[in-house]
Design an enzyme around this catalytic site. Structure first.
Site, PDB file in Angstrom:
ATOM      1  CG  PHE A  47       0.588  11.244 -59.978  1.00 21.07           C
ATOM      2  CD1 PHE A  47       1.130   9.982 -59.831  1.00 21.07           C
ATOM      3  CD2 PHE A  47       1.396  12.273 -60.471  1.00 21.07           C
ATOM      4  CE1 PHE A  47       2.465   9.739 -60.141  1.00 21.07           C
ATOM      5  CE2 PHE A  47       2.716  12.043 -60.789  1.00 21.07           C
ATOM      6  CZ  PHE A  47       3.258  10.782 -60.615  1.00 21.07           C
ATOM      7  CE1 TYR A 104      -1.179  23.624 -61.183  1.00 22.59           C
ATOM      8  CE2 TYR A 104       1.008  24.339 -61.880  1.00 22.59           C
ATOM      9  CZ  TYR A 104       0.202  23.458 -61.204  1.00 22.59           C
ATOM     10  OH  TYR A 104       0.776  22.404 -60.523  1.00 22.59           O
TER      11      TYR A 104
END
Ligand SMILES: NC(=O)c1ccc[n+]([C@@H]2O[C@H](COP(=O)([O-])OP(=O)(O)OC[C@H]3O[C@@H](n4cnc5c(N)ncnc54)[C@H](O)[C@@H]3O)[C@@H](O)[C@H]2O)c1
Length: 307
Positions: A7, A142
């Site tokens: 993206f 993450y």
């Protein structure tokens, strides 16, 4: 560039190609899509390579191309997935970053711009908007991997003189966004409401995020390519917390349906609130967000409608 078919990466490729730069893009297409690069490929300024970011192929490519700068965006970007399978997350998000930095040192690349995450490195900060000086308290593998990436970048500067900047991005949204990403809720609401269904909010809708348009993020990367901000970490966000409930109202207005979500129990591990103070980026990079959220949401909904 790593993560070129994703993206954010594909928007950065588009802009670099439009500005006349030649770009080598690598991506394993795990979440990225070649369709995102269709425009850039037509310009003939992009060479695309389907590699894993941890591979020796990447090291050889960087050595062959000797780029002026590497933008490192490849990542396993699903926070929930990082909790479910931390080893897999670490492989891409820590080892991948180390591989990129090492490849740059070997090839004599002077500088790396790293996509870090303002939405996950701070945890739930005491004060909003949070500045770069706040303590780092990631609450997911993450987020921990993004902190690790920043620290590796610092260590490589001291050890090898590799320059670079970490951009702590807010929740990035815009055309091509992925429903699994940090700002995935916009894509999810848009798809659900466009399909004539009722969107679900987990919790009471009061949790908030800092949404930043992908073109503003691309602008931040561009400002760092020549050495501005070297050695620093910058928040890249609007500074404004937007609640999930407010976001639903914006998406409903853009879709043209009534603003009537349903509510479900809150999911464990969700942060309550984040907003990023981007004053340092404004002062040092001259960066400021230019997109109003309502306009960006309308643009994103229009894109989801046609895709
Ligand atoms: N979107 C956000 O809200 C947001 C917020 C903060 C930080 N970021 C960071 O910005 C970067 C880009 O995110 P995005 O939203 O464009 O996500 P994305 O998933 O669209 O892009 C990541 C790209 O990396 C590729 N990739 C994943 N694993 C790989 C591997 N092992 N080898 C090679 N390529 C691999 C994917 O195929 C994908 O194209 C990521 O580093 C992400 O962590 C994103």
């Amino acid at each position: 560039m790593t993560g070129a078919a994703g993206f954010v990466g594909s928007h950065l490729v588009d802009r670099l190609a439009a500005d006349g730069h030649r770009v080598s893009g690598i991506d394993d297409l795990s979440t990225g899509r070649l369709a995102n690069l269709a425009d850039a490929r037509r310009t003939k300024r992009l060479s695309f390579h389907r590699f894993d970011v941890t591979s020796t192929d990447l090291v050889e490519l960087v050595a062959r191309d000797a780029p002026d700068v590497v933008c490192h965006l490849a990542a396993q970007m699903d926070v929930r997935m990082s909790v479910a399978d931390p080893l897999r997350d670490t492989r891409t998000n820590v080892l991948g970053t180390v591989n990129v930095l090492d490849a740059c040192v070997r090839a004599g690349v002077p500088r790396v711009v790293f996509a870090s995450s303002g939405g996950t490195v701070y945890g739930d900060p005491d004060r909003l908007p949070v500045s770069e000086r706040a303590a780092l308290h990631p609450t997911s593998p993450y987020g921990a991997a993004k902190v690790a990436g920043e620290i590796y970048l610092d260590a490589y500067r001291r050890l090898h003189g590799l320059q670079g900047v970490s951009l702590r991005l807010g929740n990035v949204y815009g055309p091509r966004q992925n429903p699994h990403g940090e700002a995935g809720v916009i894509a999810i609401f848009a798809r659900t409401l466009l399909a004539g269904k009722t969107a679900r909010i987990f919790g009471d809708g009061s949790s908030s995020r800092d949404y930043v348009h992908v073109e503003d993020v691309v602008d931040a990367f561009l400002r760092c390519l020549g050495g501005k901000g070297d050695g620093r970490r910058f928040n890249i966000g609007s500074g404004v917390p937007t609640t999930v409930r407010e976001l639903h109202a914006l998406v409903a207005r853009a879709v043209g349906v009534v603003d009537a979500p349903e509510f479900a129990p809150v999911r464990p591990g969700e942060l309550q609130a984040i907003a990023l103070d981007s004053g340092a980026a404004r002062r040092s990079l001259g960066w400021e967000p230019s997109w109003a959220l309502a306009d960006g949401v309308a643009q994103t909904v229009a894109w989801v409608r046609t895709h």
